[in-house]
Design a protein around this motif. Structure first.
Motif, short mmCIF file in Angstrom:
data_model
loop_
_atom_site.label_atom_id
_atom_site.label_comp_id
_atom_site.label_asym_id
_atom_site.label_seq_id
_atom_site.Cartn_x
_atom_site.Cartn_y
_atom_site.Cartn_z
N LEU A 215 0.84 -1.21 0.00
CA LEU A 215 0.00 0.00 0.00
C LEU A 215 0.87 1.25 0.00
O LEU A 215 1.99 1.21 0.49
N MET A 216 0.33 2.29 -0.58
CA MET A 216 1.14 3.53 -0.73
C MET A 216 0.21 4.72 -0.94
O MET A 216 -0.96 4.54 -1.30
N GLN A 264 9.07 1.72 -10.16
CA GLN A 264 8.21 2.43 -11.13
C GLN A 264 7.22 3.33 -10.42
O GLN A 264 6.95 4.45 -10.85
N LEU A 265 6.66 2.83 -9.30
CA LEU A 265 5.66 3.62 -8.57
C LEU A 265 6.30 4.83 -7.90
O LEU A 265 5.72 5.91 -7.86
N LYS A 266 7.52 4.63 -7.38
CA LYS A 266 8.24 5.76 -6.79
C LYS A 266 8.48 6.85 -7.84
O LYS A 266 8.33 8.04 -7.56
N ALA A 267 8.81 6.40 -9.06
CA ALA A 267 9.04 7.35 -10.14
C ALA A 267 7.76 8.13 -10.46
O ALA A 267 7.82 9.24 -10.97
N LEU A 268 6.60 7.54 -10.16
CA LEU A 268 5.32 8.24 -10.39
C LEU A 268 4.92 9.10 -9.19
O LEU A 268 3.82 9.64 -9.17
N GLY A 269 5.78 9.12 -8.18
CA GLY A 269 5.52 9.99 -7.03
C GLY A 269 4.96 9.28 -5.80
O GLY A 269 4.55 9.94 -4.84
N ALA A 270 4.95 7.94 -5.80
CA ALA A 270 4.41 7.21 -4.65
C ALA A 270 5.26 7.49 -3.40
O ALA A 270 6.48 7.60 -3.48
N GLU A 271 4.56 7.57 -2.26
CA GLU A 271 5.24 7.82 -0.97
C GLU A 271 4.67 6.90 0.08
O GLU A 271 3.57 6.38 -0.08
N GLY A 272 5.41 6.73 1.17
CA GLY A 272 4.89 5.95 2.32
C GLY A 272 4.51 4.54 1.90
O GLY A 272 3.43 4.05 2.21
N ILE A 273 5.41 3.90 1.18
CA ILE A 273 5.08 2.56 0.65
C ILE A 273 5.25 1.51 1.75
O ILE A 273 6.32 1.42 2.37
N LEU A 274 4.20 0.73 2.01
CA LEU A 274 4.27 -0.34 3.01
C LEU A 274 4.15 -1.68 2.30
O LEU A 274 3.27 -1.85 1.45
N VAL A 275 5.03 -2.62 2.64
CA VAL A 275 4.96 -3.97 2.06
C VAL A 275 4.62 -4.93 3.19
O VAL A 275 5.35 -5.01 4.18
N LEU A 276 3.49 -5.63 3.06
CA LEU A 276 3.04 -6.51 4.13
C LEU A 276 2.99 -7.96 3.66
O LEU A 276 2.72 -8.24 2.49
N ALA A 277 3.24 -8.89 4.59
CA ALA A 277 3.13 -10.32 4.28
C ALA A 277 1.66 -10.65 4.02
O ALA A 277 0.77 -10.05 4.62
N LEU A 278 1.43 -11.59 3.14
CA LEU A 278 0.06 -12.00 2.82
C LEU A 278 -0.14 -13.42 3.31
O LEU A 278 0.62 -14.31 2.95
N GLU A 279 -1.12 -13.63 4.18
CA GLU A 279 -1.29 -14.98 4.72
C GLU A 279 -2.23 -15.83 3.89
O GLU A 279 -2.01 -17.01 3.68
N ASN A 280 -3.32 -15.25 3.44
CA ASN A 280 -4.30 -16.00 2.68
C ASN A 280 -4.81 -15.17 1.54
O ASN A 280 -4.95 -13.97 1.68
N MET A 281 -5.09 -15.86 0.42
CA MET A 281 -5.66 -15.13 -0.71
C MET A 281 -6.83 -15.97 -1.23
O MET A 281 -6.64 -17.07 -1.73
N ILE A 282 -8.02 -15.47 -1.03
CA ILE A 282 -9.21 -16.24 -1.40
C ILE A 282 -9.76 -15.68 -2.70
O ILE A 282 -10.21 -14.54 -2.73
N LYS A 283 -9.63 -16.49 -3.75
CA LYS A 283 -9.99 -15.97 -5.09
C LYS A 283 -11.48 -16.11 -5.34
O LYS A 283 -12.10 -17.02 -4.83
#
Ligand code: ATP
Ligand code: MG
Length: 283
Positions: A215-216, A264-283
């Motif tokens: 998220l950013m 690429q996102l930083k180059a578009l001006g993204a800030e405060g980027i958070l990278v979180l672990a993903l435990e489950n993905m229910i499609k």
């Protein structure tokens, strides 16, 4: 109540136990007991040697099992493959001494091959019309050529380091394996329903492996460009921020694309980027 057979100890045990734990299923740890009661799912766990799991499932001693597809293929038991589980990856390969001038499968004609997988190997040889002598041995297959027991071997390879240490080279990759959930062919409807519930949990865990939740904050004016470079189940989630010129962007990214996309996102001006672990993905 389902009964699942899993490897008591060995390479598959730890990943199997963590898959169950991630699926909300806990099992009493004592491995000295053959059968243990699980909690979090109506299930009993039967601890076996991996060689015995296909037979236990075929006979209905266990309803389902978690085992390498190499063992399923080798034992030739009739079971249903429910789903691949994404761990325990390996291959079974033919290998010959390093200095051999290998020309193709016909090289093995009239030669002696040591293996713990005679069934898979004889299928490969008959496909290539090779007439070789297959010697079944239980362990330490890789030393057979050095001690004069065999001209080549057919054995499990994961990195290839063991082959090199023993002066061997891999010449044919015959069978690719990973752990899978297998089931008995004649289960009642209630058990089938439980297996579908279990697979739903496993699927969400397997699918989320190697994925990150990112998220950013992004300038509103860059939004269209950012959406264009991002993958997403539908598209990224976009939320408004108090400052109307900015928005919050949430996206699931595969780990192998993570840093490239972040740059690429930083180059578009993204800030405060958070990278979180993903435990489950229910499609
Ligand atoms: P058991 O005592 O249960 O019979 P084992 O000695 O036959 O155990 P392990 O060495 O624990 O078996 O391997 C179990 C499974 O792990 C293999 O059948 C295979 O599916 C998988 N595996 C993944 N990588 C490797 C590897 N490098 N060597 C051996 N097996 C591997
Ligand atoms: Mg075994």
């Amino acid at each position: 109540m389902l009964r699942i057979a899993i490897q008591a100890k060995g390479r598959l045990n730890e990943d199997t136990m963590s898959l169950l734990a991630d699926a909300g299923i806990s099992v009493a740890a004592s491995k000295r007991k053959l059968v243990a009661q699980a909690s979090g799912f109506p299930m009993e766990v039967l601890y076996l040697r991996d060689d015995d799991i296909p037979q236990a499932v075929e006979m209905g001693v266990a309803d389902i099992g978690i085992v390498g597809l190499n063992e399923v293929a080798e034992k030739g038991r009739t079971v249903c493959e429910e789903m691949k589980l994404g761990f325990g990856a390996c291959r079974i390969s033919l290998a010959v001494p390093r200095d051999v001038d290998y020309t193709g499968p016909e090289w093995f004609s009239g030669r002696r091959i040591a293996t713990s997988y005679p069934h898979i190997l004889s299928k490969f040889f008959s496909l290539h019309q090779v007439n070789a002598e297959i010697h079944e041995i239980a362990g330490s297959v890789e030393i057979a050529p050095a001690v004069g027991m065999a001209d080549g071997i057919f054995d499990i390879v994961s990195s290839g380091g063991t082959l090199v240490q023993n002066g061997l080279k891999e010449v044919e990759k015959v069978f690719f394996s990973e752990a899978a959930l297998i089931s008995n062919l004649h289960l009642c409807a209630d058990k089938r329903t439980d297996i579908e519930k279990l697979k739903f949990r496993f699927r969400s865990i397997v699918d989320s492996r190697g994925m990150k939740y990112v998220l950013m904050n992004l300038p509103q004016k860059s939004l269209d460009e950012a959406v264009a470079i991002l993958p997403g189940m539908r598209s990224p989630t976009v939320l408004p921020l108090a400052d109307k010129d900015w928005c919050s962007l949430h996206v699931v990214l595969p780990e192998d694309q993570l840093w490239e996309k972040i740059e690429q996102l930083k180059a578009l001006g993204a800030e405060g980027i958070l990278v979180l672990a993903l435990e489950n993905m229910i499609k």
